[in-house]
Design a protein around this motif. Structure first.
Motif, PDB file in Angstrom:
ATOM      1  N   GLY A 154       0.840  -1.285  -0.102  1.00 37.11           N
ATOM      2  CA  GLY A 154      -0.015   0.090  -0.054  1.00 37.11           C
ATOM      3  C   GLY A 154       0.912   1.409   0.022  1.00 37.11           C
ATOM      4  N   THR A 155       1.957   1.166   0.005  1.00 39.03           N
ATOM      5  CA  THR A 155       3.077   2.525   0.084  1.00 39.03           C
ATOM      6  C   THR A 155       3.811   2.690  -1.184  1.00 39.03           C
ATOM      7  OG1 THR A 155       3.230   1.752   2.320  1.00 39.03           O
ATOM      8  CG2 THR A 155       4.506   3.873   1.675  1.00 39.03           C
ATOM      9  N   GLU A 178      -1.889  12.005  -6.473  1.00 35.63           N
ATOM     10  CA  GLU A 178      -1.795  10.984  -5.638  1.00 35.63           C
ATOM     11  C   GLU A 178      -3.079  10.220  -5.791  1.00 35.63           C
ATOM     12  OE1 GLU A 178      -2.031  11.068  -0.949  1.00 35.63           O
ATOM     13  OE2 GLU A 178      -0.233  12.362  -1.507  1.00 35.63           O
ATOM     14  N   ALA A 179      -4.166  10.515  -6.117  1.00 37.38           N
ATOM     15  CA  ALA A 179      -5.217  10.029  -6.348  1.00 37.38           C
ATOM     16  C   ALA A 179      -5.123   8.961  -7.373  1.00 37.38           C
ATOM     17  CB  ALA A 179      -6.483  10.840  -6.361  1.00 37.38           C
ATOM     18  N   GLU A 180      -4.635   9.618  -8.614  1.00 38.97           N
ATOM     19  CA  GLU A 180      -4.459   8.709  -9.802  1.00 38.97           C
ATOM     20  C   GLU A 180      -3.319   7.748  -9.791  1.00 38.97           C
ATOM     21  OE1 GLU A 180      -4.508   7.500 -13.804  1.00 38.97           O
ATOM     22  OE2 GLU A 180      -5.982   8.705 -12.638  1.00 38.97           O
ATOM     23  N   ILE A 181      -2.300   8.184  -8.893  1.00 38.61           N
ATOM     24  CA  ILE A 181      -1.166   6.903  -8.578  1.00 38.61           C
ATOM     25  C   ILE A 181      -1.940   5.936  -7.537  1.00 38.61           C
ATOM     26  CG2 ILE A 181       0.607   6.634  -7.162  1.00 38.61           C
ATOM     27  CD1 ILE A 181       1.654   7.885  -9.615  1.00 38.61           C
ATOM     28  N   THR A 188      -2.402   3.193  -1.217  1.00 37.31           N
ATOM     29  CA  THR A 188      -2.927   3.830  -0.418  1.00 37.31           C
ATOM     30  C   THR A 188      -2.204   5.083   0.552  1.00 37.31           C
ATOM     31  OG1 THR A 188      -3.025   2.359   1.773  1.00 37.31           O
ATOM     32  CG2 THR A 188      -4.655   2.097   0.007  1.00 37.31           C
ATOM     33  N   LYS A 189      -1.003   5.027   0.435  1.00 42.49           N
ATOM     34  CA  LYS A 189      -0.296   5.863   1.280  1.00 42.49           C
ATOM     35  C   LYS A 189       0.908   6.457   0.425  1.00 42.49           C
ATOM     36  CE  LYS A 189       1.761   8.204   4.681  1.00 42.49           C
ATOM     37  NZ  LYS A 189       2.298   7.684   6.058  1.00 42.49           N
ATOM     38  N   ALA A 190       1.063   7.478   0.290  1.00 37.43           N
ATOM     39  CA  ALA A 190       2.228   8.059  -0.602  1.00 37.43           C
ATOM     40  C   ALA A 190       3.307   8.876   0.287  1.00 37.43           C
ATOM     41  CB  ALA A 190       1.707   9.245  -1.607  1.00 37.43           C
TER      42      ALA A 190
END
Length: 344
Positions: A154-155, A178-181, A188-190
């Protein structure tokens, strides 16, 4: 509805994709091209010891590729501008049933760099996806494979100068990028780093404007390898201290504090022209049972190899001279792209 995610690089691979260098602004004369091809071939041979390798070659270049690669590397023809498969190829993702798909980011020559050409390279991701017989997930985001690194849980690691830079995505907010990535990678976590290494930002160099895969990479969930420049005279000394401190203050998608393992840069700090180099061991490649690690004919090569053997005790670490690859603007990770094993 299926949910796709990008597996971590240490997950099983079906094969590795690469692209064969040709005459272009990066390799502008026959001597440079010959040295580059030998370097690409050395990487292909190191990877081939562990898994199949497919080399994309421009029409007319198959003979030169076969002469250096031998019979064990598969060749497919496709027009090319350059040879950085990590960035021009697709990002493979899998769903909960192990089915593969390929994310096709928009490619614009690393932010429309003055020396770059990308009309042909922008089509390579779809070609590779077709050859792999997997569906394509198109993205409107200008991005490259070297600009992301995931832990499989998720990271994702990102740099502000890449996904948020005006050269690539003018008008995009951090939240939108971030949403597109997350939508394409299943993350879920950038963890955002402010920039990359100094040499990667040189206005007249073959840089990417800050790819993360030369600065930091996941070695396992919760564990990050980070580039460290011990020489206080090198501009990356301060850059690395900032980035390492930032990483150590972060948690991953599971809420775990990141464990950061510092990897010292080679002792060489300048090239033959006096410019600062961004030689980095972080730009390695994980293949099935192996680590292909950049070497620089430097006293720290073996020190780095010993560290990687500790971090990856079940993998064979192979050093491959990467100086000619770095002269073109990247490293071993930049010229390889993994295709995960279906069903893994």
């Amino acid at each position: 509805m299926s949910t796709f995610r990008m597996p971590p690089e240490w997950a099983p691979h079906a094969r590795t994709w690469m692209a064969w260098p040709g005459l272009n602004p990066t390799f502008a004369d026959a001597a440079e091209l010959a040295r580059a091809r030998e370097a690409w071939a050395a990487v292909a041979h190191a990877v081939r010891r562990h898994e199949p390798v497919t080399m994309v070659v421009a029409p007319g270049d198959a003979a030169s590729a076969r002469a250096l690669l031998g019979p064990d590397v598969d060749l497919v023809e496709q027009p090319l501008d350059d040879a950085w498969m990590r960035d021009i190829g697709p990002t493979f993702v899998t769903d909960e049933r192990g089915r593969l798909a390929a994310v096709d980011w928009v490619f614009n020559g690393w932010g429309a760099r003055s020396w770059a050409r990308w009309e042909r390279d922008a089509l390579v991701a779809r070609k590779v996806a077709a050859l792999a017989d997997v569906p394509v997930h198109p993205s409107p985001l200008v991005n490259e494979g070297g600009g992301i690194h995931v832990d499989g849980e998720g990271t994702v690691l990102l740099t502000e100068t890449v996904q948020l830079g005006p050269e690539r995505n003018p008008g995009w907010t951090r939240a939108q990028a971030e949403a597109e990535i997350h939508a394409k990678l299943g993350t879920t976590k950038a963890v955002w780093l402010p920039r990359g290494l100094t040499g990667d930002h040189a206005p007249d160099g073959y840089g990417t404007l800050g790819h993360v895969d030369i600065v930091a990479s996941f070695a396992a969930p919760g564990v990050v390898l980070a580039h460290s420049q011990p020489d206080p005279d090198h501009p990356d000394h301060a850059v690395c201290r900032e980035l390492i401190a930032l990483l150590r203050a972060q948690t991953d998608a599971k809420g775990r504090p990141l464990e950061v393992i510092e990897v010292k840069a080679p002792t060489v700090t300048r090239d033959e022209h006096g410019a600062w180099v961004d030689y980095s061991y972080i730009n390695h490649y994980l293949c099935n049972g192996g680590v292909v690690l950049c070497a620089f004919d430097d006293p720290r090569d073996e020190e780095a190899a010993a560290l990687f053997r500790e971090v990856f005790p079940d993998r064979e670490v192979t050093l491959v001279d990467a100086r000619e690859i770095f002269a073109g603007g990247g490293g071993i990770h930049c010229i390889t792209q993994q295709q995960p094993a279906a069903g893994a």
